[in-house]
Design a protein around this motif. Sequence first.
Motif, PDB file in Angstrom:
ATOM      1  N   TRP A   1      43.352  36.958  36.490  1.00 52.92           N
ATOM      2  CA  TRP A   1      43.135  38.404  36.526  1.00 52.92           C
ATOM      3  C   TRP A   1      44.131  39.161  35.661  1.00 52.92           C
ATOM      4  O   TRP A   1      43.764  40.088  34.946  1.00 52.92           O
ATOM      5  CB  TRP A   1      43.223  38.909  37.971  1.00 52.92           C
ATOM      6  CG  TRP A   1      43.269  40.405  38.074  1.00 52.92           C
ATOM      7  CD1 TRP A   1      42.224  41.272  38.009  1.00 52.92           C
ATOM      8  CD2 TRP A   1      44.452  41.204  38.242  1.00 52.92           C
ATOM      9  NE1 TRP A   1      42.677  42.576  38.135  1.00 52.92           N
ATOM     10  CE2 TRP A   1      44.034  42.554  38.279  1.00 52.92           C
ATOM     11  CE3 TRP A   1      45.818  40.917  38.371  1.00 52.92           C
ATOM     12  CZ2 TRP A   1      44.943  43.612  38.441  1.00 52.92           C
ATOM     13  CZ3 TRP A   1      46.712  41.956  38.539  1.00 52.92           C
ATOM     14  CH2 TRP A   1      46.273  43.281  38.569  1.00 52.92           C
TER      15      TRP A   1
ATOM     16  N   GLU B   1      40.291  38.279  26.450  1.00 53.56           N
ATOM     17  CA  GLU B   1      39.927  39.063  27.627  1.00 53.56           C
ATOM     18  C   GLU B   1      40.432  40.503  27.554  1.00 53.56           C
ATOM     19  O   GLU B   1      40.148  41.300  28.451  1.00 53.56           O
ATOM     20  CB  GLU B   1      40.486  38.392  28.895  1.00 53.56           C
ATOM     21  CG  GLU B   1      39.944  37.008  29.161  1.00 53.56           C
ATOM     22  CD  GLU B   1      38.460  37.018  29.457  1.00 53.56           C
ATOM     23  OE1 GLU B   1      37.979  38.034  29.995  1.00 53.56           O
ATOM     24  OE2 GLU B   1      37.777  36.017  29.139  1.00 53.56           O
TER      25      GLU B   1
ATOM     26  N   THR C   1      40.233  46.303  30.162  1.00 59.11           N
ATOM     27  CA  THR C   1      41.220  45.385  30.757  1.00 59.11           C
ATOM     28  C   THR C   1      42.605  45.566  30.137  1.00 59.11           C
ATOM     29  O   THR C   1      43.371  44.614  30.069  1.00 59.11           O
ATOM     30  CB  THR C   1      40.768  43.927  30.585  1.00 59.11           C
ATOM     31  OG1 THR C   1      40.631  43.641  29.176  1.00 59.11           O
ATOM     32  CG2 THR C   1      39.454  43.669  31.285  1.00 59.11           C
TER      33      THR C   1
ATOM     34  N   TYR D   1      45.004  46.887  31.385  1.00 60.90           N
ATOM     35  CA  TYR D   1      46.040  46.716  32.415  1.00 60.90           C
ATOM     36  C   TYR D   1      46.804  45.406  32.222  1.00 60.90           C
ATOM     37  O   TYR D   1      47.944  45.263  32.668  1.00 60.90           O
ATOM     38  CB  TYR D   1      45.401  46.737  33.814  1.00 60.90           C
ATOM     39  CG  TYR D   1      44.471  45.594  34.095  1.00 60.90           C
ATOM     40  CD1 TYR D   1      44.956  44.376  34.575  1.00 60.90           C
ATOM     41  CD2 TYR D   1      43.103  45.713  33.872  1.00 60.90           C
ATOM     42  CE1 TYR D   1      44.110  43.319  34.812  1.00 60.90           C
ATOM     43  CE2 TYR D   1      42.247  44.655  34.125  1.00 60.90           C
ATOM     44  CZ  TYR D   1      42.748  43.456  34.595  1.00 60.90           C
ATOM     45  OH  TYR D   1      41.911  42.403  34.842  1.00 60.90           O
ATOM     46  N   ARG D   2      46.152  44.431  31.554  1.00 60.05           N
ATOM     47  CA  ARG D   2      46.807  43.146  31.322  1.00 60.05           C
ATOM     48  C   ARG D   2      48.098  43.291  30.510  1.00 60.05           C
ATOM     49  O   ARG D   2      49.005  42.463  30.624  1.00 60.05           O
ATOM     50  CB  ARG D   2      45.865  42.186  30.599  1.00 60.05           C
ATOM     51  CG  ARG D   2      44.660  41.730  31.431  1.00 60.05           C
ATOM     52  CD  ARG D   2      43.716  40.884  30.587  1.00 60.05           C
ATOM     53  NE  ARG D   2      42.551  40.451  31.331  1.00 60.05           N
ATOM     54  CZ  ARG D   2      42.471  39.299  32.000  1.00 60.05           C
ATOM     55  NH1 ARG D   2      43.494  38.464  31.982  1.00 60.05           N
ATOM     56  NH2 ARG D   2      41.368  38.974  32.655  1.00 60.05           N
TER      57      ARG D   2
END
Length: 283
Positions: free
Chosen positions: A52, A59, A64, A66-67
């Motif tokens: 996640w 990804e 996304t 936030y990664r």
Amino acid sequence: MATPAALPPLPFNPSRVRSYLMRLPLFTRLVLLVILAFWLLELQTIWSVVQWGSLTPDEVNLGTMYRLNTFPFIHTGFFHAALNVLALTPLLERFEAEHGTLTSIALFVGQYGFADGTFFLTALSTFPAGLYLLFEKAILHRNTPVVGASVWVFLLLGSEAIRTYKSNPHFSLGPYKIPTWTSPLIACVVLSILVSNVSFLGHLCAIAVGYLFGLGYLKIFVPPEKVLRWIESKLNLLGRLPHYISVDQKTFGRYGVLPTSNAAANANGTPMSYLATAQRVGP
């Protein structure tokens, strides 16, 4: 009756360790707590925290982003997390003591971007992550995920190395004089040789951003002190939050004492007893 053999002395003083931990400033405590929380979450098997929140090039998209902020908090096991915590704690504690709690939050986990929350920008998290994505995906065409707080360890080591270089340009290694600013690079190479499954590229990107911060090129991301003082006074943060480092406290040192000389400041050199690893979670 034979007298039982005395236990060997501990390699450290527990009272000193406890005293040191009790003095840790607020942001440093919160970072360690979040790392612990993510490690505990990874113990369950229903949901993979690593998948996640890891920095996985393929990804990462607008949904996304936030990664870019989560990957330093996530680790792949107890020893990975423990080594990173041992290496990060003294460096982050010193950074917060010198820059203040609000500044540390803004630089490491403060969020800037679109109003809908699809983009996050933190100078000391997003920049090394962005460099890694640029080289890993756009140039090398690979998709190796990375996690681990060692991105901050090497970033802070790079910043400290630049500051040390200004007052002590070289250190001696036998007959050779080696520029001080190269010490994080040497540590990065040695760690990559001695420890398998670490991200050499990720560490290099972190060191590069640390150099930029140490040289002052990222000052634009440091909040103005007038704004910080207004926030602190408006919310009474110093009175409400234990272990909080205010702007005025960090100006004169944590205990309000101005260092008497550069030599005294250099005596508290960057702890390098532990070097963490940025764990590669891909092949």
